[in-house]
Design a protein around this motif. Structure first.
Motif, PDB file in Angstrom:
ATOM      1  N   ILE A 171      -2.040  11.921  -9.027  1.00 24.36           N
ATOM      2  CA  ILE A 171      -1.068  10.893  -8.647  1.00 24.36           C
ATOM      3  C   ILE A 171      -0.970   9.773  -9.680  1.00 24.36           C
ATOM      4  O   ILE A 171       0.003   9.015  -9.674  1.00 24.36           O
ATOM      5  CB  ILE A 171      -1.385  10.281  -7.268  1.00 24.36           C
ATOM      6  CG1 ILE A 171      -2.663   9.444  -7.306  1.00 24.36           C
ATOM      7  CG2 ILE A 171      -1.454  11.356  -6.208  1.00 24.36           C
ATOM      8  CD1 ILE A 171      -2.905   8.613  -6.056  1.00 24.36           C
ATOM      9  N   ALA A 172      -1.944   9.683 -10.574  1.00 23.64           N
ATOM     10  CA  ALA A 172      -1.864   8.662 -11.626  1.00 23.64           C
ATOM     11  C   ALA A 172      -0.653   8.875 -12.521  1.00 23.64           C
ATOM     12  O   ALA A 172      -0.141   7.929 -13.121  1.00 23.64           O
ATOM     13  CB  ALA A 172      -3.137   8.666 -12.467  1.00 23.64           C
ATOM     14  N   ILE A 173      -0.173  10.113 -12.592  1.00 24.31           N
ATOM     15  CA  ILE A 173       1.032  10.392 -13.380  1.00 24.31           C
ATOM     16  C   ILE A 173       2.198   9.588 -12.836  1.00 24.31           C
ATOM     17  O   ILE A 173       2.929   8.926 -13.585  1.00 24.31           O
ATOM     18  CB  ILE A 173       1.363  11.899 -13.352  1.00 24.31           C
ATOM     19  CG1 ILE A 173       0.227  12.711 -13.998  1.00 24.31           C
ATOM     20  CG2 ILE A 173       2.692  12.163 -14.062  1.00 24.31           C
ATOM     21  CD1 ILE A 173       0.371  14.210 -13.777  1.00 24.31           C
ATOM     22  N   GLY A 174       2.381   9.617 -11.515  1.00 24.41           N
ATOM     23  CA  GLY A 174       3.477   8.884 -10.886  1.00 24.41           C
ATOM     24  C   GLY A 174       3.261   7.390 -10.885  1.00 24.41           C
ATOM     25  O   GLY A 174       4.187   6.617 -11.131  1.00 24.41           O
ATOM     26  N   ILE A 189       0.855  -1.181   0.000  1.00 23.73           N
ATOM     27  CA  ILE A 189       0.000   0.000   0.000  1.00 23.73           C
ATOM     28  C   ILE A 189       0.895   1.236   0.000  1.00 23.73           C
ATOM     29  O   ILE A 189       1.784   1.369   0.843  1.00 23.73           O
ATOM     30  CB  ILE A 189      -0.917   0.020   1.231  1.00 23.73           C
ATOM     31  CG1 ILE A 189      -1.928  -1.127   1.164  1.00 23.73           C
ATOM     32  CG2 ILE A 189      -1.631   1.359   1.349  1.00 23.73           C
ATOM     33  CD1 ILE A 189      -2.761  -1.279   2.429  1.00 23.73           C
ATOM     34  N   ILE A 190       0.646   2.129  -0.949  1.00 18.15           N
ATOM     35  CA  ILE A 190       1.389   3.383  -1.031  1.00 18.15           C
ATOM     36  C   ILE A 190       0.387   4.526  -0.968  1.00 18.15           C
ATOM     37  O   ILE A 190      -0.449   4.685  -1.861  1.00 18.15           O
ATOM     38  CB  ILE A 190       2.198   3.478  -2.340  1.00 18.15           C
ATOM     39  CG1 ILE A 190       3.139   2.284  -2.484  1.00 18.15           C
ATOM     40  CG2 ILE A 190       2.974   4.795  -2.398  1.00 18.15           C
ATOM     41  CD1 ILE A 190       3.792   2.174  -3.853  1.00 18.15           C
ATOM     42  N   GLY A 191       0.436   5.305   0.090  1.00 20.59           N
ATOM     43  CA  GLY A 191      -0.461   6.450   0.215  1.00 20.59           C
ATOM     44  C   GLY A 191       0.189   7.702  -0.359  1.00 20.59           C
ATOM     45  O   GLY A 191       1.403   7.867  -0.294  1.00 20.59           O
ATOM     46  N   VAL A 192      -0.642   8.560  -0.933  1.00 24.30           N
ATOM     47  CA  VAL A 192      -0.151   9.837  -1.450  1.00 24.30           C
ATOM     48  C   VAL A 192      -1.073  10.937  -0.930  1.00 24.30           C
ATOM     49  O   VAL A 192      -2.191  11.113  -1.416  1.00 24.30           O
ATOM     50  CB  VAL A 192      -0.099   9.864  -2.987  1.00 24.30           C
ATOM     51  CG1 VAL A 192       0.684  11.095  -3.453  1.00 24.30           C
ATOM     52  CG2 VAL A 192       0.545   8.601  -3.547  1.00 24.30           C
ATOM     53  N   ALA A 193      -0.595  11.640   0.076  1.00 32.59           N
ATOM     54  CA  ALA A 193      -1.402  12.659   0.747  1.00 32.59           C
ATOM     55  C   ALA A 193      -1.235  13.996   0.034  1.00 32.59           C
ATOM     56  O   ALA A 193      -0.433  14.842   0.409  1.00 32.59           O
ATOM     57  CB  ALA A 193      -0.986  12.780   2.210  1.00 32.59           C
TER      58      ALA A 193
END
Length: 303
Positions: A105-108, A11-15
């Motif tokens: 964040i879909a870019i990354g 799991i990778i969160g992006v706040a």
């Protein structure tokens, strides 16, 4: 119930909410965790590693000289870090499950996956097109641009993330649930020949037929499928906690059926669930929906 994709999951969160117009979606990863995503995945049979959050820092001035894009440099920094983290996760033989945050964040995510899956298919659940550029966007919000960037369109700081050579092929991208497209987006979608299943097609054909077609498009000649699920793809009745609500979206069961059918292909190599905003949610309902949908995509079966 057992894993049908990859037994090891990260799991990778992006706040981050800097790519959106409504603040609060940066709290999405925390809300999804609070709703029990780890327990849900472990009950299915996954060995889960929580990588924590990549945290965006709000700049004093959201404007970038020479462009109308908001918070450009910080969005680039966050997505560059995410790209590297997704790539490292896949190097370790783990499935990257990214929790947003806004849809920029879909870019990354996609650029990180493309380092390992050169021919990637994408199934994109969203009320919107997310295929604007700095030239077509009426708002300058980068969460409306990730598909364009992943095709190599837009500001060079964005398109260079992960390498300019790592880009999607338009013929393997499918939109599902679209019902709010800008004029510039309609033009690009037609020019690139991207398949779009609007709510009109879903109403006419039914979700099983739409997903059968989507799977064929996203899997034909590809190394796997990335699923990008924006919670605003659902009708606001089922997902009130998202910043760009558009009535007339996917039902709760349509969403589950779609993800269950995609899971059965065993071709999914990465996924992200984005745009959960607990500040405007109702008792964390949208985050709970996200957790349930994640379960369906990751092979949770009743029997």
């Amino acid at each position: 119930m057992k894993p049908s994709i990859n037994e090891r999951l990260s799991i990778i969160g992006v706040a981050i909410d800097l790519g959106a117009g409504t603040p609060g979606v940066s709290l999405g990863p925390a809300a999804i965790r609070y709703a029990g995503v780890t327990d849900r995945l472990e009950s299915i049979g996954y060995e889960v590693k929580d990588e924590g959050d990549i945290v965006a820092i709000k700049p004093e001035n959201p404007k970038t000289e020479g462009t109308n894009l908001k918070n450009l440099d910080e969005v680039v920094r966050v997505n560059t870090e995410l790209c590297d983290k997704v790539s490292k996760t896949m190097e370790e033989g783990r499935f990257p499950l990214v929790l947003g945050g806004d849809h920029s964040i879909a870019i990354g995510t996609i650029s990180g996956v493309l380092r390992h899956k050169k021919n990637l298919g994408v199934i994109w659940f969203d009320a919107h097109g997310d295929i604007n550029t700095d030239e077509t966007s009426p708002s300058g919000n980068i969460h409306g641009m990730p598909v364009a960037v992943s095709l190599g369109l837009g500001h060079e700081k964005l398109t260079s993330i992960g390498g300019i050579e790592n880009k999607l092929d338009a013929k393997n991208i499918v939109f599902i649930g679209s019902r709010d497209l800008d004029a510039g987006e309609r033009k690009v979608l037609k020019e690139f020949g991207i398949t779009v299943f609007t709510m009109h097609e879903i109403d006419r054909l039914g979700m099983p037929e739409v997903i059968d077609r989507a799977i064929k498009i996203a899997s034909e000649g590809t190394d796997g499928i990335h699923v990008s699920f924006d919670l605003d793809g659902m009708d606001p009745i089922y997902a009130p906690g998202t910043g760009t609500r558009v009535p007339g979206g996917l039902t709760y069961r349509e969403s589950h059926l779609a993800l269950e059918m995609i899971a059965l292909t065993e071709k999914v190599v990465s996924a992200e669930f984005v745009e959960v905003n607990p500040i405007i949610d109702n008792m964390n309902q949208t985050a709970k929906s996200a957790v349930a949908l994640i379960g369906s995509l990751m092979g949770e079966w009743l029997i």
